[in-house]
Design a protein around this motif. Structure first.
Motif, PDB file in Angstrom:
ATOM      1  N   THR A  88       0.838  -1.205   0.000  1.00 35.17           N
ATOM      2  CA  THR A  88       0.000   0.000   0.000  1.00 35.17           C
ATOM      3  C   THR A  88       0.873   1.255   0.000  1.00 35.17           C
ATOM      4  OG1 THR A  88      -1.648  -1.268   1.220  1.00 35.17           O
ATOM      5  CG2 THR A  88      -2.025   1.093   1.061  1.00 35.17           C
ATOM      6  N   GLU A 111      -4.830  -5.132  -2.023  1.00 40.39           N
ATOM      7  CA  GLU A 111      -5.682  -6.160  -1.421  1.00 40.39           C
ATOM      8  C   GLU A 111      -6.233  -7.097  -2.490  1.00 40.39           C
ATOM      9  OE1 GLU A 111      -5.234  -3.333   0.052  1.00 40.39           O
ATOM     10  OE2 GLU A 111      -5.070  -3.847   2.177  1.00 40.39           O
ATOM     11  N   ARG A 124      -6.370   4.149   5.868  1.00 39.75           N
ATOM     12  CA  ARG A 124      -5.200   3.303   6.116  1.00 39.75           C
ATOM     13  C   ARG A 124      -5.404   2.477   7.389  1.00 39.75           C
ATOM     14  NH1 ARG A 124      -0.472   4.074   3.392  1.00 39.75           N
ATOM     15  NH2 ARG A 124      -0.184   1.959   4.146  1.00 39.75           N
ATOM     16  N   GLY A 125      -4.968   1.239   7.293  1.00 38.60           N
ATOM     17  CA  GLY A 125      -5.149   0.336   8.435  1.00 38.60           C
ATOM     18  C   GLY A 125      -6.566  -0.190   8.552  1.00 38.60           C
TER      19      GLY A 125
HETATM   20  N1  ASP Z   1      -3.337  -2.189   3.228  1.00 39.89           N
HETATM   21  C1  ASP Z   1      -3.953  -1.121   3.935  1.00 39.89           C
HETATM   22  C2  ASP Z   1      -2.913  -0.280   4.632  1.00 39.89           C
HETATM   23  O1  ASP Z   1      -1.734  -0.547   4.517  1.00 39.89           O
HETATM   24  C3  ASP Z   1      -4.997  -1.587   4.882  1.00 39.89           C
HETATM   25  C4  ASP Z   1      -4.504  -2.405   6.051  1.00 39.89           C
HETATM   26  O2  ASP Z   1      -3.396  -2.920   6.039  1.00 39.89           O
HETATM   27  O3  ASP Z   1      -5.262  -2.558   7.012  1.00 39.89           O
HETATM   28  O4  ASP Z   1      -3.258   0.693   5.233  1.00 39.89           O
END
Ligand code: ASP
Ligand code: MG
Length: 437
Positions: free
Chosen positions: A40, A118, A194-195
């Motif tokens: 990401t 994803e 994010r996250g």
């Molecule tokens: N891939 C996304 C990120 O790096 C979502 C996640 O990891 O939760 O933010």
């Protein structure tokens, strides 16, 4: 049925993917995956180049990333048939990213680029499970995960669409789906920030009334303090949803704070587990409180405190409203609040409009700003009729200057504001007084 979420590092290499596969086969669960670690961030970087109209810069990163994935594919699959299949599929995602290097690049295109991580990780895992002979089915998040006009998840839509998909593929051995990505109210590709994969897991869990939501990371559950600053921290076995929410919001990196609410509302326990040590019990988060225990400490950095002192506050109505309104006007959330008869102190972590806010506040009183502060948050059974807990917390910090103390806002926490320079000392003192006595 359970929902299991694996983060970026847990699927960060072909070997890690194989380890995850071992953990998930055999149960008819829904598995939510993040993008492989680093992906990401690379997609963000690609977008950055495209915003700056530098397609060469973008292409360089795209090529590097594509090469990395070629390596992952060679390592993950054992048959040429699946290596070929995977390469063809992954190529379509990279081709799609490349189309954006030729045209106008806006927020809309960026969201599409960010979604590819994803899409790729789940396609790889799904094919890998199929190569192992497992009847794995992909549930496309873009077909069921949706936000409404306020950019909030739309639980009814999610539930309806997800039920349809599960019904359609009811013979599957296992379901794989993408974390983080969604469509917005206009049907455009978007994400949950994010996250956000933790949030996906929780929303999916709520939609299907899962028996449990498992968040798999690389650490043995939620620790009782930050291991980067304090030695001998230990995992907390059980947390109430509100304790976990405070910890997640106030700095514990293991769980995204948005993930708590859907699970709490639907009373679905969330278990934090460790892919490197899968037998370890981890942390269970539920609606139960462990009586009489202080559980954990967390800290949130980059806090600014603002004090507004005014004789006019005395016996006045509407003073706090006017003060809060200024923060609202600048879309700046307040974290902590403490009041006295002649003043109020608040903290913020978004300093974007600090100058304007301070300027506006001067209408109401004398304004003082303290920067580079840290909120230290202690959670546990801090119900007010318990005695001695607040005293122990304050006693632990007897050598450290404390700028604000907030207690009684919930039954689960005491928050203290100290200087960033005192953070390490404060965390250590709290651990040694509260946990290692
Ligand atoms: N891939 C996304 C990120 O790096 C979502 C996640 O990891 O939760 O933010
Ligand atoms: Mg994460």
């Amino acid at each position: 049925m359970k929902v299991l979420k694996f983060g970026g590092t847990s699927v960060g290499s072909a070997q890690r993917m194989k380890d995850v596969a071992k953990l998930i086969v055999g149960n008819r669960d829904i598995v939510v995956l993040s993008a492989m670690s680093g992906t990401t961030n690379s997609l963000v970087e690609i977008s950055d180049y495209l915003y700056k109209k530098n397609p060469d810069g973008a292409n360089e990163i795209i090529n590097k990333l594509a090469q990395k994935y070629d390596g992952h594919i060679d390592e993950l699959y054992s048959t040429n048939e699946y290596k070929q299949k995977a390469k063809e599929q992954i190529k379509t995602y990279f081709d799609h990213i490349r189309t954006f290097t030729k045209d106008l690049f806006t927020l809309f295109e960026e969201k599409v680029v960010l979604a590819q991580g994803e899409l790729i990780s789940t396609a790889m895992m799904n094919l890998y499970l199929q190569e192992l002979g497992v009847n794995s089915v992909l549930l496309p998040a873009l077909e069921y995960m949706r936000t409404d006009k306020n950019a909030e998840p739309d639980p009814l839509y999610i539930k309806e669409q997800l039920s349809k998909l599960l019904e359609e593929y009811k013979d599957a051995d296992i379901y794989i789906t993408q974390g983080y990505i969604c469509r917005n109210a206009y049907g455009e590709i978007d994400n949950l920030q994010r996250g956000g994969s933790d949030y996906t897991a929780s929303l999916v869990g709520a939609a299907i009334h899962a028996e449990e939501i498992q968040i798999w990371t690389d650490i043995d559950g939620m620790h009782n303090n930050d291991p980067r600053y304090v030695d001998n921290t230990s995992p907390v076995r059980q947390l109430h949803f509100e304790e976990a929410a405070e910890l997640a919001y106030f700095g514990a990196k293991i769980l995204h704070p948005t993930c708590i609410l859907p699970a709490k509302l639907n009373n679905i326990p969330v278990r934090l587990l460790n892919t490197i040590q899968p037998e370890a019990p981890g942390t269970i988060i539920s609606n139960e409180t462990e009586k009489g225990k202080i559980k954990a400490v967390a800290a949130k950095d980059n806090i600014t405190s603002i004090k507004i002192k005014s004789g006019r506050m005395l016996l006045a109505t509407g003073f706090l409203r006017k003060v809060f309104e200024i923060f609202e006007n600048y879309q700046t959330p307040i974290d902590m609040v403490t009041t006295s008869e002649v003043g109020v102190s608040v903290t913020i972590d978004n300093r974007k409009h600090l100058e304007e806010i301070v300027d506006d506040l001067k209408k109401f009183g004398t304004v003082t700003v303290d920067e580079e502060m840290v909120i230290v948050c202690v959670v546990g059974d801090l119900e007010w009729e318990n005695i001695g807990f607040e005293a122990r917390i304050i006693h632990a910090l007897k050598e450290i200057p404390v700028r604000m103390i907030s207690y009684g806002g919930s039954n689960y926490n005491v928050s203290l504001l100290v200087k960033s320079a005192d953070k390490k000392r404060a965390l250590q003192a709290l651990s040694s007084h509260l946990f290692n006595d």
